[in-house]
Scaffold this active site. Structure first.
Site, PDB file in Angstrom:
ATOM      1  N   LYS A  13       1.044  -1.123   0.023  1.00 43.80           N
ATOM      2  CA  LYS A  13      -0.028  -0.049  -0.097  1.00 43.80           C
ATOM      3  C   LYS A  13       1.100   1.324   0.070  1.00 43.80           C
ATOM      4  O   LYS A  13       0.717   2.152  -0.836  1.00 43.80           O
ATOM      5  CB  LYS A  13      -0.957  -0.166   1.340  1.00 43.80           C
ATOM      6  CG  LYS A  13      -1.766  -1.156   1.305  1.00 43.80           C
ATOM      7  CD  LYS A  13      -2.945  -0.971   2.532  1.00 43.80           C
ATOM      8  CE  LYS A  13      -2.308  -0.881   3.964  1.00 43.80           C
ATOM      9  NZ  LYS A  13      -1.602  -2.305   4.205  1.00 43.80           N
ATOM     10  N   ARG A  88      -9.449   0.678   8.480  1.00 43.98           N
ATOM     11  CA  ARG A  88      -8.880  -0.794   8.908  1.00 43.98           C
ATOM     12  C   ARG A  88      -9.954  -1.698   9.633  1.00 43.98           C
ATOM     13  O   ARG A  88      -9.800  -2.617   9.961  1.00 43.98           O
ATOM     14  CB  ARG A  88      -7.771  -0.748  10.058  1.00 43.98           C
ATOM     15  CG  ARG A  88      -6.249  -0.100   9.699  1.00 43.98           C
ATOM     16  CD  ARG A  88      -5.691  -1.291   9.148  1.00 43.98           C
ATOM     17  NE  ARG A  88      -4.360  -1.625   9.725  1.00 43.98           N
ATOM     18  CZ  ARG A  88      -3.426  -0.968   9.577  1.00 43.98           C
ATOM     19  NH1 ARG A  88      -3.438   0.144   8.696  1.00 43.98           N
ATOM     20  NH2 ARG A  88      -2.065  -1.266  10.043  1.00 43.98           N
ATOM     21  N   ARG A 127      12.004  -5.844   5.103  1.00 43.80           N
ATOM     22  CA  ARG A 127      11.594  -4.536   4.986  1.00 43.80           C
ATOM     23  C   ARG A 127      12.448  -3.388   6.027  1.00 43.80           C
ATOM     24  O   ARG A 127      12.493  -4.080   7.170  1.00 43.80           O
ATOM     25  CB  ARG A 127      10.251  -4.119   5.173  1.00 43.80           C
ATOM     26  CG  ARG A 127       9.840  -2.552   4.896  1.00 43.80           C
ATOM     27  CD  ARG A 127       8.328  -2.785   4.380  1.00 43.80           C
ATOM     28  NE  ARG A 127       7.476  -2.577   5.445  1.00 43.80           N
ATOM     29  CZ  ARG A 127       6.347  -2.146   5.309  1.00 43.80           C
ATOM     30  NH1 ARG A 127       5.517  -2.149   4.040  1.00 43.80           N
ATOM     31  NH2 ARG A 127       5.537  -2.006   6.309  1.00 43.80           N
ATOM     32  N   ARG A 162      11.366  -2.083  12.001  1.00 42.09           N
ATOM     33  CA  ARG A 162      10.391  -1.529  12.647  1.00 42.09           C
ATOM     34  C   ARG A 162      10.011  -2.762  13.965  1.00 42.09           C
ATOM     35  O   ARG A 162      10.281  -3.783  13.481  1.00 42.09           O
ATOM     36  CB  ARG A 162       8.923  -1.163  12.095  1.00 42.09           C
ATOM     37  CG  ARG A 162       8.964  -0.084  11.456  1.00 42.09           C
ATOM     38  CD  ARG A 162       7.929   0.411  10.480  1.00 42.09           C
ATOM     39  NE  ARG A 162       6.614  -0.216  10.636  1.00 42.09           N
ATOM     40  CZ  ARG A 162       5.604  -0.115   9.988  1.00 42.09           C
ATOM     41  NH1 ARG A 162       5.629   0.267   8.836  1.00 42.09           N
ATOM     42  NH2 ARG A 162       4.372  -0.859  10.465  1.00 42.09           N
ATOM     43  N   ARG A 173      -0.141  -9.442  13.447  1.00 45.47           N
ATOM     44  CA  ARG A 173      -0.562  -8.331  12.442  1.00 45.47           C
ATOM     45  C   ARG A 173      -1.422  -8.984  11.527  1.00 45.47           C
ATOM     46  O   ARG A 173      -2.437  -8.447  11.059  1.00 45.47           O
ATOM     47  CB  ARG A 173       0.503  -7.396  11.994  1.00 45.47           C
ATOM     48  CG  ARG A 173       0.794  -6.450  13.224  1.00 45.47           C
ATOM     49  CD  ARG A 173       2.207  -5.691  12.499  1.00 45.47           C
ATOM     50  NE  ARG A 173       1.858  -4.712  11.654  1.00 45.47           N
ATOM     51  CZ  ARG A 173       2.919  -4.495  10.625  1.00 45.47           C
ATOM     52  NH1 ARG A 173       4.026  -5.074  10.661  1.00 45.47           N
ATOM     53  NH2 ARG A 173       2.591  -3.489   9.715  1.00 45.47           N
TER      54      ARG A 173
HETATM   55  P1  AMP Z   1       0.859   0.497   9.186  1.00 49.07           P
HETATM   56  O1  AMP Z   1       2.073   1.228   8.992  1.00 49.07           O
HETATM   57  O2  AMP Z   1      -0.312   1.017   8.383  1.00 49.07           O
HETATM   58  O3  AMP Z   1       0.952  -1.192   9.175  1.00 49.07           O
HETATM   59  O4  AMP Z   1       0.640   0.642  10.719  1.00 49.07           O
HETATM   60  C1  AMP Z   1       1.214   0.529  11.830  1.00 49.07           C
HETATM   61  C2  AMP Z   1       0.470   0.354  12.841  1.00 49.07           C
HETATM   62  O5  AMP Z   1      -0.419   1.718  13.247  1.00 49.07           O
HETATM   63  C3  AMP Z   1      -0.782  -0.782  12.891  1.00 49.07           C
HETATM   64  O6  AMP Z   1      -0.337  -2.182  13.308  1.00 49.07           O
HETATM   65  C4  AMP Z   1      -1.862  -0.232  13.983  1.00 49.07           C
HETATM   66  O7  AMP Z   1      -1.235  -0.475  15.294  1.00 49.07           O
HETATM   67  C5  AMP Z   1      -1.447   1.276  13.779  1.00 49.07           C
HETATM   68  N1  AMP Z   1      -2.566   1.879  12.749  1.00 49.07           N
HETATM   69  C6  AMP Z   1      -2.461   2.325  11.728  1.00 49.07           C
HETATM   70  N2  AMP Z   1      -3.589   2.613  10.918  1.00 49.07           N
HETATM   71  C7  AMP Z   1      -4.370   2.304  11.719  1.00 49.07           C
HETATM   72  C8  AMP Z   1      -5.901   2.421  11.607  1.00 49.07           C
HETATM   73  N3  AMP Z   1      -6.583   2.862  10.612  1.00 49.07           N
HETATM   74  N4  AMP Z   1      -6.620   1.792  12.696  1.00 49.07           N
HETATM   75  C9  AMP Z   1      -6.117   1.483  13.683  1.00 49.07           C
HETATM   76  N5  AMP Z   1      -4.705   1.292  13.987  1.00 49.07           N
HETATM   77  C10 AMP Z   1      -4.036   1.907  13.040  1.00 49.07           C
END
Ligand code: AMP
Length: 215
Positions: A13, A88, A127, A162, A173
């Site tokens: 994404k 999400r 990554r 990360r 996740r």
């Molecule tokens: P990402 O980089 O999009 O994988 O997001 C990293 C982390 O941020 C996720 O594992 C969640 O803990 C939090 N996060 C990001 N976007 C959301 C969302 N829309 N709703 C809830 N938690 C989020």
């Protein structure tokens, strides 16, 4: 363009959003990036979000909606936006629908990136992300490595793995994605907005999205 990118963690994404944003200037809005910056700067939002993020859990819907309500009302979104990592959950998608109606914004469509689980696991464990919150450039130690000393090619900061990209955190996740996020595919199918894109390179996906937009 006004689109949502749906897909499991590691489906690409972020990369697709960046390329689409460079193409027509639509802003990339990544809730993950916003939250990581908030954690780094120690803001109220960051303090509330950190424990959830470290555990690989979703941050509560109310926090995300407060953040997105403000973000989507900002003037730069008028030109177009690419939502990366939001919504999400079904409650977030419902709240977003109401918010967009309020702001009189119509989505073009929802892009679902469909990538097999083995590919995702491999991508996430290899990554690396730039540790500079203003940069956050993404690398892959196999296909797109940072500089030989592990520094970012763009800003020179160290790249890191990360905390939520260890093998165990990734498994968790992915389970969270299956349980809470994958129902959004049906949600947007019912809304008539879903467009599915099979696993190909980011560049091919971007080309397919542009075709879908009629550009
Ligand atoms: P990402 O980089 O999009 O994988 O997001 C990293 C982390 O941020 C996720 O594992 C969640 O803990 C939090 N996060 C990001 N976007 C959301 C969302 N829309 N709703 C809830 N938690 C989020």
């Amino acid at each position: 363009m006004k689109i949502i990118l749906l897909g499991a963690p590691g489906a690409g994404k972020g990369t697709v959003a960046k390329l689409l944003s460079e193409y027509d200037g639509s802003v990339q809005i990544s809730t993950g990036d916003i939250l990581r910056s908030a954690v780094k700067t120690g803001s109220e939002l960051g303090k509330k979000a950190k424990a959830y993020m470290d555990a690989g859990d979703l941050v509560p819907d109310e926090l995300i909606m407060a953040l997105m309500r403000e973000r989507l009302a900002a003037p730069d979104c008028r030109q177009g936006f690419i939502l990366d990592g939001f919504p999400r959950t079904i409650p977030q998608a419902d709240a977003l629908k109401g918010l967009l109606r309020e702001l009189r914004i119509e989505l073009d469509f929802v892009v679902s990136l469909e990538v097999p689980r083995e590919v995702i696991l491999d991508r996430l464990t290899t990554r690396r992300t730039c540790s500079n919150p203003d940069c956050q450039e993404i690398y892959n130690i196999k296909s797109n490595p940072p500089l030989p000393d592990g520094r970012c090619k763009k800003c020179g900061s160290l790249t890191i793995q990360r905390d939520d990209e260890t093998e165990a955190a990734i498994q968790y996740r992915l389970e969270t994605y299956e349980k809470k996020t994958s129902p959004l595919i049906e949600f947007y199918r019912t809304e008539g907005l879903l467009r599915q894109f099979p696993s190909v390179s980011s560049v091919e996906t971007v080309a397919a999205v542009k075709r879908q937009l009629g550009k």
